[in-house]
Design a protein around this motif. Structure first.
Motif, PDB file in Angstrom:
ATOM      1  N   GLY A 111      -1.014  -4.147  12.338  1.00  0.00           N
ATOM      2  CA  GLY A 111      -2.357  -3.862  12.087  1.00  0.00           C
ATOM      3  C   GLY A 111      -2.854  -2.638  12.998  1.00  0.00           C
ATOM      4  N   VAL A 112      -2.013  -1.947  13.713  1.00  0.00           N
ATOM      5  CA  VAL A 112      -2.391  -0.803  14.453  1.00  0.00           C
ATOM      6  C   VAL A 112      -2.378   0.283  13.659  1.00  0.00           C
ATOM      7  CG1 VAL A 112      -1.952   0.597  16.497  1.00  0.00           C
ATOM      8  CG2 VAL A 112      -1.395  -1.857  16.361  1.00  0.00           C
ATOM      9  N   GLU A 113      -3.382   1.197  13.739  1.00  0.00           N
ATOM     10  CA  GLU A 113      -3.638   2.572  13.013  1.00  0.00           C
ATOM     11  C   GLU A 113      -2.373   3.289  12.873  1.00  0.00           C
ATOM     12  OE1 GLU A 113      -6.813   6.126  12.214  1.00  0.00           O
ATOM     13  OE2 GLU A 113      -7.261   4.474  13.633  1.00  0.00           O
ATOM     14  N   TRP A 114      -1.886   3.668  11.744  1.00  0.00           N
ATOM     15  CA  TRP A 114      -0.866   4.752  11.785  1.00  0.00           C
ATOM     16  C   TRP A 114      -0.950   5.945  12.252  1.00  0.00           C
ATOM     17  CZ3 TRP A 114       4.273   3.266  11.554  1.00  0.00           C
ATOM     18  CH2 TRP A 114       5.134   4.205  10.955  1.00  0.00           C
ATOM     19  N   LYS A 115      -0.160   6.474  13.270  1.00  0.00           N
ATOM     20  CA  LYS A 115      -0.762   7.815  13.776  1.00  0.00           C
ATOM     21  C   LYS A 115       0.398   9.036  13.294  1.00  0.00           C
ATOM     22  CE  LYS A 115       2.411   6.725  17.892  1.00  0.00           C
ATOM     23  NZ  LYS A 115       2.509   6.636  19.469  1.00  0.00           N
ATOM     24  N   TRP A 116       1.414   8.595  12.572  1.00  0.00           N
ATOM     25  CA  TRP A 116       2.178   9.614  11.878  1.00  0.00           C
ATOM     26  C   TRP A 116       1.950  10.105  10.627  1.00  0.00           C
ATOM     27  CZ3 TRP A 116       4.676  10.998  16.035  1.00  0.00           C
ATOM     28  CH2 TRP A 116       5.101  10.203  17.006  1.00  0.00           C
ATOM     29  N   SER A 117       1.999  11.424  10.361  1.00  0.00           N
ATOM     30  CA  SER A 117       1.483  12.071   9.099  1.00  0.00           C
ATOM     31  C   SER A 117       2.645  12.495   8.351  1.00  0.00           C
ATOM     32  CB  SER A 117       0.574  13.225   9.139  1.00  0.00           C
ATOM     33  OG  SER A 117       0.931  14.235   9.836  1.00  0.00           O
ATOM     34  N   CYS A 118       3.758  12.577   9.110  1.00  0.00           N
ATOM     35  CA  CYS A 118       5.112  13.292   8.368  1.00  0.00           C
ATOM     36  C   CYS A 118       5.889  11.826   7.821  1.00  0.00           C
ATOM     37  CB  CYS A 118       5.947  13.846   9.510  1.00  0.00           C
ATOM     38  SG  CYS A 118       6.421  12.638  11.005  1.00  0.00           S
ATOM     39  N   PHE A 119       5.471  10.872   7.900  1.00  0.00           N
ATOM     40  CA  PHE A 119       6.341   9.706   7.294  1.00  0.00           C
ATOM     41  C   PHE A 119       5.137   8.588   7.190  1.00  0.00           C
ATOM     42  CE2 PHE A 119       7.637   9.285  11.695  1.00  0.00           C
ATOM     43  CZ  PHE A 119       7.571   7.803  11.733  1.00  0.00           C
ATOM     44  N   ARG A 120       5.466   7.764   6.199  1.00  0.00           N
ATOM     45  CA  ARG A 120       4.548   6.360   6.148  1.00  0.00           C
ATOM     46  C   ARG A 120       5.130   5.342   6.368  1.00  0.00           C
ATOM     47  NH1 ARG A 120       0.135   9.132   6.292  1.00  0.00           N
ATOM     48  NH2 ARG A 120      -0.324  10.205   4.479  1.00  0.00           N
ATOM     49  N   PRO A 121       4.323   4.056   6.855  1.00  0.00           N
ATOM     50  CA  PRO A 121       5.039   2.810   7.252  1.00  0.00           C
ATOM     51  C   PRO A 121       6.186   2.365   6.306  1.00  0.00           C
ATOM     52  CG  PRO A 121       2.637   2.830   7.296  1.00  0.00           C
ATOM     53  CD  PRO A 121       2.888   4.158   7.019  1.00  0.00           C
ATOM     54  N   TRP A 122       5.858   2.397   5.013  1.00  0.00           N
ATOM     55  CA  TRP A 122       6.898   2.038   4.007  1.00  0.00           C
ATOM     56  C   TRP A 122       8.381   2.759   3.965  1.00  0.00           C
ATOM     57  CZ3 TRP A 122       2.070   3.528   2.782  1.00  0.00           C
ATOM     58  CH2 TRP A 122       2.085   4.860   2.061  1.00  0.00           C
ATOM     59  N   GLU A 123       8.276   3.864   4.828  1.00  0.00           N
ATOM     60  CA  GLU A 123       9.575   4.742   4.644  1.00  0.00           C
ATOM     61  C   GLU A 123      10.274   4.636   6.133  1.00  0.00           C
ATOM     62  OE1 GLU A 123       7.606   8.664   2.487  1.00  0.00           O
ATOM     63  OE2 GLU A 123       7.633   8.764   4.586  1.00  0.00           O
ATOM     64  N   THR A 124       9.806   3.580   6.886  1.00  0.00           N
ATOM     65  CA  THR A 124      10.809   3.224   7.860  1.00  0.00           C
ATOM     66  C   THR A 124      11.747   2.423   7.684  1.00  0.00           C
ATOM     67  OG1 THR A 124       8.963   1.404   8.754  1.00  0.00           O
ATOM     68  CG2 THR A 124       8.713   3.657   9.448  1.00  0.00           C
ATOM     69  N   TYR A 125      12.688   1.990   8.301  1.00  0.00           N
ATOM     70  CA  TYR A 125      13.878   1.154   8.090  1.00  0.00           C
ATOM     71  C   TYR A 125      14.533   0.933   9.544  1.00  0.00           C
ATOM     72  CZ  TYR A 125      16.790   5.213   8.374  1.00  0.00           C
ATOM     73  OH  TYR A 125      17.488   6.623   8.782  1.00  0.00           O
ATOM     74  N   LYS A 126      15.409  -0.291   9.281  1.00  0.00           N
ATOM     75  CA  LYS A 126      16.266  -0.606  10.389  1.00  0.00           C
ATOM     76  C   LYS A 126      17.884   0.091   9.848  1.00  0.00           C
ATOM     77  CE  LYS A 126      14.271  -4.426  12.286  1.00  0.00           C
ATOM     78  NZ  LYS A 126      13.954  -3.958  13.742  1.00  0.00           N
ATOM     79  N   ALA A 127      18.411   0.949  10.843  1.00  0.00           N
ATOM     80  CA  ALA A 127      19.657   1.567  10.299  1.00  0.00           C
ATOM     81  C   ALA A 127      20.651   0.583  10.566  1.00  0.00           C
ATOM     82  CB  ALA A 127      19.826   2.680  11.557  1.00  0.00           C
ATOM     83  N   ASP A 128      21.659   0.658   9.538  1.00  0.00           N
ATOM     84  CA  ASP A 128      22.869  -0.283   9.407  1.00  0.00           C
ATOM     85  C   ASP A 128      23.748   0.251  10.487  1.00  0.00           C
ATOM     86  OD1 ASP A 128      24.944  -2.042   8.780  1.00  0.00           O
ATOM     87  OD2 ASP A 128      25.415  -1.013   6.939  1.00  0.00           O
ATOM     88  N   THR A 129      24.000  -0.203  11.500  1.00  0.00           N
ATOM     89  CA  THR A 129      24.744   0.203  12.427  1.00  0.00           C
ATOM     90  C   THR A 129      26.224  -0.325  12.490  1.00  0.00           C
ATOM     91  OG1 THR A 129      24.099  -1.358  14.277  1.00  0.00           O
ATOM     92  CG2 THR A 129      23.034   0.976  14.356  1.00  0.00           C
ATOM     93  N   SER A 130      26.521  -1.377  11.547  1.00  0.00           N
ATOM     94  CA  SER A 130      27.802  -1.667  11.570  1.00  0.00           C
ATOM     95  C   SER A 130      28.639  -1.024  10.364  1.00  0.00           C
ATOM     96  CB  SER A 130      27.463  -3.271  10.782  1.00  0.00           C
ATOM     97  OG  SER A 130      26.867  -3.177   9.369  1.00  0.00           O
TER      98      SER A 130
END
Length: 345
Positions: A111-130
């Protein structure tokens, strides 16, 4: 008074009326041309007095207008200065737009205001390090061998220039690694337009790869501040590599994708050495940049080691995608005939 003198007075009077500004005083008392011409000396004197009064009235009006303009200009300056003082305390001034476009206000999952304009919250992800980091495509045919040794030869000047300064090395690597996806996606896009056909999702896959590599660069910019000669080197390398890869992709896409596959293998090796130096204490394990924490959904206490680990995993996924694309071409098919690995990384 002769007719010639009356004519000259008439022309002077008409000249002011036609070519000069018409004042309210002059327009309020019109006279017929016949009366002016036939009035003799008295008429000429009356015309002369009238012209003088008209000029004086116009001069007064111009003076009043200039005073009004000066007053309005001073008022506008005062308003601008007042607005500037009010805006000093604001961090991000609003941009007024005729088109009514307003930036969207987004919040993250907390619920915190998004501060990045270069990418959006739905573009974030957890990397598959396996993912398997040791996988390697063995060059068998001549074209693969040329691609493999081309990449190996590019590593020599990089090792000489950067030595074990892996922060700067990663920054340089990402300025190059972000080019192939953009070039490949652009050429596939143009081909799709020319042939009126779908791309099978490969345009999006390659553009996502380019954007992901660019985010790697934005992250390492926070870790390693490039010097002026490193920035100059980036300009030179990017200019040469972009044009070389562009023409290489036009001539042989399977060769171009194979080159990128081997480049990603070298990137995995570089990041593995980077991690070794961090674990050995040769490079300080500083806190992860905020942009990396939000982009890869890392914990708040993440460190540089965590960032390098997820970046290396991204490079392994790009390795697989490009070798897969090259294999499609080697089998005599086009990329659109095989489903694109959307969201693979």
């Amino acid at each position: 008074m002769s007719s010639r003198a009356a004519g000259s007075v008439l022309l002077r009077h008409l000249g002011l009326r036609v070519f000069g500004p018409v004042s309210s005083a002059a327009a309020a008392t019109p006279r017929s041309l016949h009366a002016i011409a036939g009035g003799g000396e008295r008429g000429a004197a009356a015309v002369w007095v009238r012209l003088l009064s008209t000029s004086a009235a116009e001069a007064k009006e111009e003076a009043a207008a200039s005073k009004g303009n000066a007053g309005s200009t001073a008022a506008a300056k005062a308003e601008a200065a007042e607005a500037a003082k009010e805006g000093e305390g604001k961090k991000s001034p609003l941009v007024s737009s005729y088109w009514g476009i307003e930036p969207s206000k987004l919040v993250n999952k907390e619920g915190v205001e998004w501060k990045w304009s270069c990418f959006r919250p739905w573009e974030t992800y957890k990397a598959d390090t396996s993912i398997d980091l040791t996988r390697h495509h063995k060059p068998k045919v001549l074209l693969d061998k040329i691609a493999y040794w081309t990449v190996k030869s590019l590593r020599v000047p990089t090792d000489i220039f950067f030595q074990r300064r892996y922060g700067c090395r990663a920054m340089m690597l990402e300025t190059v690694a972000a080019v192939p996806g953009m070039v490949g996606g652009m050429l596939l896009h143009l081909r799709s337009l020319r042939r009126f056909e779908h791309s099978g999702g490969w345009i999006r896959v390659l553009m996502e790869e380019a954007e992901n590599e660019r985010m790697h660069l934005m992250t390492f910019m926070e870790v390693a501040k490039p010097k002026w000669y490193e920035r100059a080197l980036v300009l030179a390398v990017q200019g040469v590599f972009f044009n070389a890869y562009f023409f290489g992709y036009l001539i042989s896409p399977k060769f171009a994708h194979r080159v990128v596959g081997y480049l990603e293998e070298e990137a995995i090796h570089s990041y593995t050495e980077f991690l070794k130096d961090i674990e050995a204490g040769k490079i300080e394990n500083v806190p992860a940049p905020a942009i990396a924490i939000d982009y890869w959904q890392l914990p708040a206490d993440a460190t540089l080691k965590d960032v390098v680990t997820v970046v290396r995993a991204d490079e392994a996924h790009h390795r697989d995608v490009n070798h897969f694309a090259s294999d499609i071409h080697f089998q005599g098919m086009e990329l659109k005939e095989a489903p694109a690995p959307l969201g693979y990384h």
